[in-house]
Design an enzyme around this catalytic site. Structure first.
Site, PDB file in Angstrom:
ATOM      1  N   ASP A   1      44.226  49.666  38.271  1.00  0.00           N
ATOM      2  CA  ASP A   1      42.866  49.640  37.671  1.00  0.00           C
ATOM      3  C   ASP A   1      42.159  51.154  37.451  1.00  0.00           C
ATOM      4  O   ASP A   1      42.149  51.816  38.391  1.00  0.00           O
ATOM      5  CB  ASP A   1      41.901  49.165  39.028  1.00  0.00           C
ATOM      6  CG  ASP A   1      42.281  47.782  39.290  1.00  0.00           C
ATOM      7  OD1 ASP A   1      43.397  46.950  38.574  1.00  0.00           O
ATOM      8  OD2 ASP A   1      41.804  46.854  40.173  1.00  0.00           O
TER       9      ASP A   1
ATOM     10  N   ASP B   1      39.114  34.365  36.742  1.00  0.00           N
ATOM     11  CA  ASP B   1      38.442  34.932  38.092  1.00  0.00           C
ATOM     12  C   ASP B   1      37.387  33.944  38.662  1.00  0.00           C
ATOM     13  O   ASP B   1      36.499  33.544  37.921  1.00  0.00           O
ATOM     14  CB  ASP B   1      37.627  36.218  37.874  1.00  0.00           C
ATOM     15  CG  ASP B   1      38.394  37.331  37.049  1.00  0.00           C
ATOM     16  OD1 ASP B   1      39.887  37.360  37.428  1.00  0.00           O
ATOM     17  OD2 ASP B   1      38.149  38.168  36.217  1.00  0.00           O
TER      18      ASP B   1
END
Length: 241
Positions: free
Chosen positions: A8, A130
């Site tokens: 990330d 998500d």
């Protein structure tokens, strides 16, 4: 099934967030390329990159770093999400050496964009869904919609999407185990291979996921491997056994 390390990217660094909160980050490396190499050396067969700044800003922010990772490992399948909102962005990333591009927010807001992208870049498009309490979240998880994750997944069943990355926000970065029930339900609903994300903590989670290999392509892991709670090679070996 694959165990897929997550890298990330925030402000040029390799970080992990808790439940997607940008202000609640832990920096694990100032050198994302070296971190990618570390996971490859431990046996990673695919990498999952996320442009966190891009997810919030709506435009790619880490193209230079992403390109460097792809160049360092030209034979490794790499998937990326975060800030993908146009066909030109997808083309640039694929030209840079990436293999799969994940469409998240745009998929929820404009599902037809995914269909267009699949026609233009056959086999290279993934969808990132998500969810918080089963409802789709967008814009770096800042906005929770009234759309059920399973219903959105069904929308792409015949669109040409290669797979879906399903992230349970409540589990992400919390080292609390995987939401297997919702992940498998989503896979069954759409009939597409699904990559589980959020909450992969230890080998017990890998053992719990393995029986569902018919529906799951693999699992993404982040904080667990960075903090030493999960050994990447052992996890992949367990999937392979």
């Amino acid at each position: 099934m694959l165990i897929i390390p997550a890298i990330d990217l925030k402000d040029g660094k390799c970080v992990r967030l808790k439940q997607g909160r940008m202000e609640d980050d832990t920096v694990f490396s100032d050198d994302p390329v070296a971190m990618a190499t570390q996971w490859v050396n431990q046996g990673a067969r695919r990498l999952h990159l996320v442009d966190l700044n891009g997810a919030f800003d709506g435009v790619p922010v880490h193209k230079e770093v992403v390109t460097a990772i792809a160049k360092a490992h030209p034979d490794l399948p790499i998937q990326l999400g975060g800030g993908v909102r146009s066909l030109s962005t997808i083309e640039q990333y694929l030209s840079a050496g990436l293999n799969y591009i994940i469409i998240g927010t745009k998929a929820a807001e404009e599902p037809e964009f995914v269909e267009e992208a699949c026609r233009e870049f056959s086999g290279a498009i993934m969808v990132g869904i998500d969810a918080k309490d089963g409802m789709v979240a967008t814009h770096g998880w800042a906005n929770v919609t009234d759309v059920k994750a399973t219903e959105l997944a069904k929308r792409f069943a015949d669109a040409g999407v290669s797979s879906i990355v399903y992230t349970d926000i409540a589990k992400d970065g919390m080292m609390a185990g995987v939401n297997i029930e919702q992940t498998v339900a989503l896979a069954k609903a759409c009939g597409l291979p699904v990559i589980a994300s959020g909450g992969v903590t230890n080998l017990d989670d890998i053992k719990a996921l393995k029986p569902y290999s018919e529906h799951l392509l693999g699992a993404i892991t982040g904080r667990a491997i960075y903090e030493g709670q999960l050994d990447l090679a052992q996890a992949q070996a367990l999937f392979d056994a």
